[in-house]
Design a protein around this motif. Structure first.
Motif, PDB file in Angstrom:
ATOM      1  N   VAL A  16     -67.685 -26.653  71.157  1.00  0.00           N
ATOM      2  CA  VAL A  16     -68.187 -26.907  73.048  1.00  0.00           C
ATOM      3  C   VAL A  16     -69.869 -26.957  72.949  1.00  0.00           C
ATOM      4  CG1 VAL A  16     -68.396 -26.061  75.241  1.00  0.00           C
ATOM      5  CG2 VAL A  16     -66.240 -25.269  73.498  1.00  0.00           C
ATOM      6  N   ILE A  17     -70.680 -26.595  72.340  1.00  0.00           N
ATOM      7  CA  ILE A  17     -72.305 -27.619  72.890  1.00  0.00           C
ATOM      8  C   ILE A  17     -72.110 -28.623  71.850  1.00  0.00           C
ATOM      9  CG2 ILE A  17     -74.209 -26.999  71.349  1.00  0.00           C
ATOM     10  CD1 ILE A  17     -73.204 -23.821  71.787  1.00  0.00           C
ATOM     11  N   LEU A  18     -71.031 -28.875  71.319  1.00  0.00           N
ATOM     12  CA  LEU A  18     -71.590 -30.782  70.318  1.00  0.00           C
ATOM     13  C   LEU A  18     -70.461 -31.345  71.082  1.00  0.00           C
ATOM     14  CD1 LEU A  18     -70.388 -29.259  66.491  1.00  0.00           C
ATOM     15  CD2 LEU A  18     -72.744 -31.331  67.689  1.00  0.00           C
ATOM     16  N   LEU A  19     -69.764 -30.699  72.024  1.00  0.00           N
ATOM     17  CA  LEU A  19     -68.741 -31.634  72.716  1.00  0.00           C
ATOM     18  C   LEU A  19     -70.013 -31.899  73.707  1.00  0.00           C
ATOM     19  CD1 LEU A  19     -66.702 -33.176  72.981  1.00  0.00           C
ATOM     20  CD2 LEU A  19     -65.533 -30.919  74.675  1.00  0.00           C
ATOM     21  N   ALA A  20     -69.927 -31.143  74.228  1.00  0.00           N
ATOM     22  CA  ALA A  20     -71.136 -31.276  75.589  1.00  0.00           C
ATOM     23  C   ALA A  20     -71.624 -32.231  75.397  1.00  0.00           C
ATOM     24  CB  ALA A  20     -71.595 -29.239  75.958  1.00  0.00           C
ATOM     25  N   ILE A  21     -73.128 -31.665  73.961  1.00  0.00           N
ATOM     26  CA  ILE A  21     -73.999 -33.141  73.773  1.00  0.00           C
ATOM     27  C   ILE A  21     -73.457 -33.908  73.552  1.00  0.00           C
ATOM     28  CG2 ILE A  21     -75.451 -33.396  72.181  1.00  0.00           C
ATOM     29  CD1 ILE A  21     -75.889 -29.976  71.441  1.00  0.00           C
ATOM     30  N   THR A  22     -72.513 -34.697  72.885  1.00  0.00           N
ATOM     31  CA  THR A  22     -72.041 -35.844  73.003  1.00  0.00           C
ATOM     32  C   THR A  22     -71.127 -36.455  74.092  1.00  0.00           C
ATOM     33  OG1 THR A  22     -70.997 -35.202  70.215  1.00  0.00           O
ATOM     34  CG2 THR A  22     -70.182 -37.339  71.171  1.00  0.00           C
ATOM     35  N   VAL A  23     -70.727 -35.441  75.268  1.00  0.00           N
ATOM     36  CA  VAL A  23     -71.005 -36.106  76.008  1.00  0.00           C
ATOM     37  C   VAL A  23     -71.946 -36.356  76.637  1.00  0.00           C
ATOM     38  CG1 VAL A  23     -69.776 -35.567  78.362  1.00  0.00           C
ATOM     39  CG2 VAL A  23     -68.860 -35.134  76.408  1.00  0.00           C
ATOM     40  N   GLY A  24     -73.506 -35.974  77.131  1.00  0.00           N
ATOM     41  CA  GLY A  24     -74.176 -36.237  78.059  1.00  0.00           C
ATOM     42  C   GLY A  24     -74.631 -37.644  76.873  1.00  0.00           C
ATOM     43  N   ILE A  25     -74.673 -37.417  75.549  1.00  0.00           N
ATOM     44  CA  ILE A  25     -75.384 -38.844  74.626  1.00  0.00           C
ATOM     45  C   ILE A  25     -74.992 -39.977  75.656  1.00  0.00           C
ATOM     46  CG2 ILE A  25     -76.147 -39.656  73.129  1.00  0.00           C
ATOM     47  CD1 ILE A  25     -76.548 -37.510  71.913  1.00  0.00           C
ATOM     48  N   MET A  26     -73.372 -39.410  75.499  1.00  0.00           N
ATOM     49  CA  MET A  26     -72.400 -40.485  75.866  1.00  0.00           C
ATOM     50  C   MET A  26     -73.061 -41.236  77.582  1.00  0.00           C
ATOM     51  SD  MET A  26     -68.571 -39.811  73.748  1.00  0.00           S
ATOM     52  CE  MET A  26     -67.940 -40.711  74.878  1.00  0.00           C
ATOM     53  N   ILE A  27     -73.061 -41.088  78.520  1.00  0.00           N
ATOM     54  CA  ILE A  27     -73.087 -40.459  79.984  1.00  0.00           C
ATOM     55  C   ILE A  27     -74.885 -41.205  79.948  1.00  0.00           C
ATOM     56  CG2 ILE A  27     -73.895 -39.502  81.833  1.00  0.00           C
ATOM     57  CD1 ILE A  27     -71.388 -37.576  81.651  1.00  0.00           C
ATOM     58  N   TYR A  28     -75.983 -40.994  79.056  1.00  0.00           N
ATOM     59  CA  TYR A  28     -76.929 -41.150  79.273  1.00  0.00           C
ATOM     60  C   TYR A  28     -76.654 -43.048  79.010  1.00  0.00           C
ATOM     61  CZ  TYR A  28     -81.796 -42.800  77.744  1.00  0.00           C
ATOM     62  OH  TYR A  28     -82.687 -43.636  77.803  1.00  0.00           O
ATOM     63  N   PHE A  29     -75.899 -43.339  77.996  1.00  0.00           N
ATOM     64  CA  PHE A  29     -75.636 -44.796  77.203  1.00  0.00           C
ATOM     65  C   PHE A  29     -75.216 -45.246  78.113  1.00  0.00           C
ATOM     66  CE2 PHE A  29     -77.936 -42.891  72.997  1.00  0.00           C
ATOM     67  CZ  PHE A  29     -78.669 -43.880  72.909  1.00  0.00           C
ATOM     68  N   VAL A  30     -74.170 -44.877  78.774  1.00  0.00           N
ATOM     69  CA  VAL A  30     -73.420 -46.517  79.447  1.00  0.00           C
ATOM     70  C   VAL A  30     -74.137 -46.238  80.872  1.00  0.00           C
ATOM     71  CG1 VAL A  30     -71.456 -45.519  81.040  1.00  0.00           C
ATOM     72  CG2 VAL A  30     -71.269 -45.517  78.251  1.00  0.00           C
ATOM     73  N   ARG A  31     -74.900 -45.300  81.414  1.00  0.00           N
ATOM     74  CA  ARG A  31     -75.352 -45.757  82.056  1.00  0.00           C
ATOM     75  C   ARG A  31     -76.693 -46.537  82.081  1.00  0.00           C
ATOM     76  NH1 ARG A  31     -76.705 -39.848  85.689  1.00  0.00           N
ATOM     77  NH2 ARG A  31     -74.541 -39.671  86.232  1.00  0.00           N
ATOM     78  N   ASN A  32     -77.115 -46.407  80.732  1.00  0.00           N
ATOM     79  CA  ASN A  32     -78.469 -47.652  80.751  1.00  0.00           C
ATOM     80  C   ASN A  32     -77.830 -48.963  80.311  1.00  0.00           C
ATOM     81  OD1 ASN A  32     -80.196 -45.629  81.514  1.00  0.00           O
ATOM     82  ND2 ASN A  32     -80.882 -44.870  79.018  1.00  0.00           N
ATOM     83  N   LEU A  33     -76.440 -49.111  79.864  1.00  0.00           N
ATOM     84  CA  LEU A  33     -75.958 -49.737  79.741  1.00  0.00           C
ATOM     85  C   LEU A  33     -75.057 -50.604  80.702  1.00  0.00           C
ATOM     86  CD1 LEU A  33     -74.850 -52.331  77.314  1.00  0.00           C
ATOM     87  CD2 LEU A  33     -72.882 -50.867  77.400  1.00  0.00           C
ATOM     88  N   SER A  34     -74.649 -49.797  81.778  1.00  0.00           N
ATOM     89  CA  SER A  34     -74.545 -50.623  83.205  1.00  0.00           C
ATOM     90  C   SER A  34     -75.657 -50.815  83.918  1.00  0.00           C
ATOM     91  CB  SER A  34     -73.308 -49.406  83.735  1.00  0.00           C
ATOM     92  OG  SER A  34     -73.850 -48.573  84.454  1.00  0.00           O
ATOM     93  N   SER A  35     -77.097 -50.765  84.112  1.00  0.00           N
ATOM     94  CA  SER A  35     -77.960 -50.459  84.988  1.00  0.00           C
ATOM     95  C   SER A  35     -77.972 -52.273  83.675  1.00  0.00           C
ATOM     96  CB  SER A  35     -78.899 -49.670  84.582  1.00  0.00           C
ATOM     97  OG  SER A  35     -80.043 -50.074  84.870  1.00  0.00           O
ATOM     98  N   GLY A  36     -77.650 -52.445  82.526  1.00  0.00           N
ATOM     99  CA  GLY A  36     -78.646 -53.541  82.123  1.00  0.00           C
ATOM    100  C   GLY A  36     -77.725 -54.338  82.478  1.00  0.00           C
ATOM    101  N   MET A  37     -76.417 -54.237  82.053  1.00  0.00           N
ATOM    102  CA  MET A  37     -76.266 -55.863  82.858  1.00  0.00           C
ATOM    103  C   MET A  37     -76.072 -55.131  84.002  1.00  0.00           C
ATOM    104  SD  MET A  37     -74.411 -56.247  79.809  1.00  0.00           S
ATOM    105  CE  MET A  37     -72.999 -57.127  79.800  1.00  0.00           C
ATOM    106  N   ASN A  38     -76.006 -55.442  84.545  1.00  0.00           N
ATOM    107  CA  ASN A  38     -75.964 -55.684  86.317  1.00  0.00           C
ATOM    108  C   ASN A  38     -76.804 -55.761  86.573  1.00  0.00           C
ATOM    109  OD1 ASN A  38     -73.974 -53.612  86.988  1.00  0.00           O
ATOM    110  ND2 ASN A  38     -74.838 -52.094  87.561  1.00  0.00           N
ATOM    111  N   LYS A  39     -77.897 -56.452  85.511  1.00  0.00           N
ATOM    112  CA  LYS A  39     -79.457 -57.118  86.375  1.00  0.00           C
ATOM    113  C   LYS A  39     -79.219 -58.357  85.218  1.00  0.00           C
ATOM    114  CE  LYS A  39     -82.634 -53.402  86.477  1.00  0.00           C
ATOM    115  NZ  LYS A  39     -83.537 -51.687  85.390  1.00  0.00           N
ATOM    116  N   THR A  40     -78.542 -58.284  83.719  1.00  0.00           N
ATOM    117  CA  THR A  40     -78.282 -59.707  83.380  1.00  0.00           C
ATOM    118  C   THR A  40     -77.226 -60.612  83.607  1.00  0.00           C
ATOM    119  OG1 THR A  40     -79.342 -58.166  81.440  1.00  0.00           O
ATOM    120  CG2 THR A  40     -78.175 -60.162  80.798  1.00  0.00           C
TER     121      THR A  40
END
Length: 64
Positions: A16-40
């Protein structure tokens, strides 16, 4: 004979802890990627529009 302690609860907690960490990292990257795409993407679209209006890009770029 000594009673053996069950470790199954600990294993579940670790997963459960590993899953939570993985989901948190994925959310972080998706937000940053979408933010970059919205600018590009608007930059690319604006650049393409300027090139099409100036005749630098072929109009066939819009045809499929």
């Amino acid at each position: 004979m000594a009673k053996k302690k069950s470790d199954s609860g600990q294993a579940v907690l670790e997963y459960v802890i590993l899953l939570a960490i993985t989901v948190g990292i994925m959310i972080y990257f998706v937000r940053n990627l979408s933010s970059g795409m919205n600018k590009t993407i608007p930059k690319w679209g604006g650049s393409l529009e300027v090139q099409l209006r100036a005749g630098a890009a072929p109009a066939s770029i819009w045809k499929k």
